[in-house]
Motif scaffolding. Structure first.
Motif, PDB file in Angstrom:
ATOM      1  N   UNK A 191       1.352  -1.610   0.391  1.00  0.00           N
ATOM      2  CA  UNK A 191      -0.013  -0.175  -0.340  1.00  0.00           C
ATOM      3  C   UNK A 191       0.835   1.591   0.096  1.00  0.00           C
ATOM      4  N   UNK A 192       1.705   1.472   1.029  1.00  0.00           N
ATOM      5  CA  UNK A 192       3.152   1.925   1.334  1.00  0.00           C
ATOM      6  C   UNK A 192       3.584   2.552  -0.209  1.00  0.00           C
ATOM      7  N   UNK A 193       4.136   1.658  -0.933  1.00  0.00           N
ATOM      8  CA  UNK A 193       4.689   1.409  -2.364  1.00  0.00           C
ATOM      9  C   UNK A 193       4.119   2.155  -3.399  1.00  0.00           C
ATOM     10  N   UNK A 194       3.314   1.272  -3.566  1.00  0.00           N
ATOM     11  CA  UNK A 194       2.176   1.496  -4.878  1.00  0.00           C
ATOM     12  C   UNK A 194       0.625   2.510  -4.778  1.00  0.00           C
ATOM     13  N   UNK A 195       0.001   2.877  -4.257  1.00  0.00           N
ATOM     14  CA  UNK A 195      -0.704   4.535  -3.589  1.00  0.00           C
ATOM     15  C   UNK A 195      -0.190   5.295  -3.289  1.00  0.00           C
ATOM     16  N   UNK A 196      -0.335   6.244  -4.598  1.00  0.00           N
ATOM     17  CA  UNK A 196       0.207   7.526  -4.203  1.00  0.00           C
ATOM     18  C   UNK A 196      -0.601   7.814  -3.844  1.00  0.00           C
ATOM     19  N   UNK A 197      -1.722   8.378  -3.816  1.00  0.00           N
ATOM     20  CA  UNK A 197      -3.433   8.717  -3.401  1.00  0.00           C
ATOM     21  C   UNK A 197      -3.022   9.186  -2.384  1.00  0.00           C
ATOM     22  N   UNK A 198      -2.373   8.496  -1.055  1.00  0.00           N
ATOM     23  CA  UNK A 198      -2.019   8.850   0.675  1.00  0.00           C
ATOM     24  C   UNK A 198      -1.855  10.112   1.151  1.00  0.00           C
ATOM     25  N   UNK A 199      -2.218  10.906   1.969  1.00  0.00           N
ATOM     26  CA  UNK A 199      -1.688  12.080   2.163  1.00  0.00           C
ATOM     27  C   UNK A 199      -0.838  11.432   2.899  1.00  0.00           C
ATOM     28  N   UNK A 200       0.121  12.623   3.411  1.00  0.00           N
ATOM     29  CA  UNK A 200       1.547  12.025   4.122  1.00  0.00           C
ATOM     30  C   UNK A 200       1.332  11.278   5.842  1.00  0.00           C
ATOM     31  N   UNK A 201      -0.084  12.390   6.476  1.00  0.00           N
ATOM     32  CA  UNK A 201       0.143  12.163   7.656  1.00  0.00           C
ATOM     33  C   UNK A 201      -0.355  10.518   8.046  1.00  0.00           C
ATOM     34  N   UNK A 202      -1.409  10.018   7.314  1.00  0.00           N
ATOM     35  CA  UNK A 202      -2.007   8.851   6.718  1.00  0.00           C
ATOM     36  C   UNK A 202      -1.393   8.007   6.128  1.00  0.00           C
ATOM     37  N   UNK A 203      -0.454   7.997   5.912  1.00  0.00           N
ATOM     38  CA  UNK A 203       1.261   7.111   5.462  1.00  0.00           C
ATOM     39  C   UNK A 203       1.856   7.235   6.293  1.00  0.00           C
ATOM     40  N   UNK A 204       2.294   8.201   7.024  1.00  0.00           N
ATOM     41  CA  UNK A 204       2.883   7.787   8.210  1.00  0.00           C
ATOM     42  C   UNK A 204       2.645   7.402   9.761  1.00  0.00           C
ATOM     43  N   UNK A 205       1.179   7.257   9.666  1.00  0.00           N
ATOM     44  CA  UNK A 205       0.659   5.965  10.515  1.00  0.00           C
ATOM     45  C   UNK A 205       0.595   4.759  10.188  1.00  0.00           C
ATOM     46  N   UNK A 206       0.235   4.203   8.720  1.00  0.00           N
ATOM     47  CA  UNK A 206       0.358   3.004   8.234  1.00  0.00           C
ATOM     48  C   UNK A 206       1.839   2.587   7.939  1.00  0.00           C
ATOM     49  N   UNK A 207       2.555   3.389   8.351  1.00  0.00           N
ATOM     50  CA  UNK A 207       4.642   3.151   8.634  1.00  0.00           C
ATOM     51  C   UNK A 207       4.300   2.488   9.975  1.00  0.00           C
ATOM     52  N   UNK A 208       3.714   2.927  10.802  1.00  0.00           N
ATOM     53  CA  UNK A 208       3.672   2.920  12.302  1.00  0.00           C
ATOM     54  C   UNK A 208       2.960   1.497  12.930  1.00  0.00           C
TER      55      UNK A 208
END
Length: 281
Positions: free
Chosen positions: A113-130
Motif C-alpha cells: 500500500x505504501x509503495x504502490x498507492x500515491x494517493x495517500x496523504x503524508x499524515x495517513x501514510x506515516x500512521x500506516x508505516x507505524x
C-alpha cells in the motif's frame, strides 16, 4: 494463500483503491477473529452449524432450562493452543500455495500500500508505516514466546495479553482498510471534495491513531512474557518453606591429624605441623 501485490486499481465515484489490498486486509481481520472464535472459544459453541441466535417466541428474553448446560468440562487454554495460534499468525509459507501467517500477510500488504498507492496523504501514510513497524515487532516477539505448561499463572497472563492484542489488531486493521478505501477521496481539492468523506476521514483517523497507541503499549508486555517463561521454572525450584542456602562449613587449613605434631607426613616438615602454624596442643 498466494500473496497478491499488484498495482491494479478499481475505479470508485470519488477516487481509486487497489481492490486486492483491501481483500488482504479483510482476510487478515477475519482470520484473526476466527482464531478467537475457534481456538480460544470452543468451536462446539456453534449450534447446528450456525452462528445465528435461537428463535425466540416473543420479544422478551427466553431463558433456557438447566438441561441445556454443556455437560463437558471447560477446555482451558494451554501451550498447545498457543502454538497453533502463534503459527497461524507468524508462519511464513515455503511456496505460493501455502497459507501465510496473518501477520505476515498484514506486513506485506501494508508495504505494498505504501509503495504502490500515491494517493495517500503524508499524515495517513506515516500512521500506516507505524502499523507496519508494530506488525513486524509483534512477529518477532510472538516468535520468542516459549510457552511452558508448568507456569500456569504466566499462561493466564499470556491469554489475557493475546486477547488484548488480537482484538486491538482487528479494530486497527478494519479502520485501516476503510481509510485506505476513502483515502483518495479525502485528497480531492476542497471545491470538489465530498464533505461526508472529509468529515468521516478526520474523525476516523483519530480513532485509528488511538488503536495504534494502545498496540504500542502492548508490544513490550510480550517481552515480559518471554522473560517470565524463561525464569518461572527456576523460581519454582525453591519453595518458600525450604531454606534457600545452607550455612557455610568452616574447614581447617591443615588436616586434623597434622595439627597436633603427629608424624603424618603432611606439610613441609614430617611431623612438624605441616608448616602452616597449626602446631597446637
Amino acid at each position: 494463500m498466494a500473496f497478491i501485490c499488484e498495482n491494479s486499481h478499481e475505479i470508485t465515484k470519488c477516487g481509486k483503491y487497489v481492490q486486492e489490498y483491501l481483500g488482504n486486509l479483510e482476510y487478515v481481520s477475519n482470520g484473526i477473529l476466527s482464531l478467537i472464535n475457534t481456538k480460544i472459544l470452543p468451536s462446539e459453541l456453534i449450534v447446528d452449524g450456525k452462528n445465528a441466535p435461537f428463535d425466540l417466541t416473543n420479544d422478551k428474553c427466553v431463558c433456557l432450562p438447566l438441561t441445556s448446560l454443556h455437560q463437558n468440562d471447560t477446555a482451558v487454554f494451554d501451550c498447545t493452543l498457543w502454538e497453533i495460534i502463534k503459527n497461524s499468525l507468524i508462519i511464513e509459507s515455503t511456496s505460493s500455495t501455502d497459507t501465510q501467517g496473518y501477520l505476515v500477510v498484514l506486513c506485506q500488504t501494508l508495504q505494498c500500500i505504501l509503495a504502490n498507492t500515491a494517493n495517500i496523504n503524508h499524515g495517513f501514510a506515516s500512521q500506516l508505516e507505524r502499523l507496519h513497524c508494530l506488525c513486524e515487532s509483534l512477529e518477532t516477539r510472538l516468535d520468542s514466546v516459549s510457552c511452558n505448561n508448568r507456569c500456569p499463572e504466566i499462561i493466564g497472563d499470556l491469554l489475557c495479553l493475546l486477547m488484548q492484542i488480537l482484538t486491538k489488531l482487528i479494530s486497527a486493521i478494519s479502520k485501516a482498510a476503510v481509510l485506505v478505501y476513502y483515502a483518495d477521496c479525502s485528497t480531492q481539492p476542497i471545491a470538489t471534495a465530498n464533505k461526508v468523506v472529509s468529515s468521516f476521514f478526520s474523525c476516523m483517523i483519530c480513532d485509528f491513531v488511538n488503536d495504534l497507541c494502545e498496540l504500542e503499549k502492548l508490544v513490550p508486555e510480550l517481552s515480559s512474557i518471554v522473560i517470565g517463561f524463561a525464569t518461572c521454572d527456576t523460581q519454582s525450584c525453591t519453595p518458600c518453606y525450604i531454606a534457600q542456602s545452607a550455612p557455610r562449613k568452616v574447614r581447617p587449613v591443615c588436616p586434623p591429624s597434622a595439627m597436633y605434631g603427629g608424624n603424618s607426613g603432611y606439610g613441609q616438615y614430617n611431623g612438624g605441623g605441616c608448616g602452616c602454624g597449626c602446631k597446637k596442643r
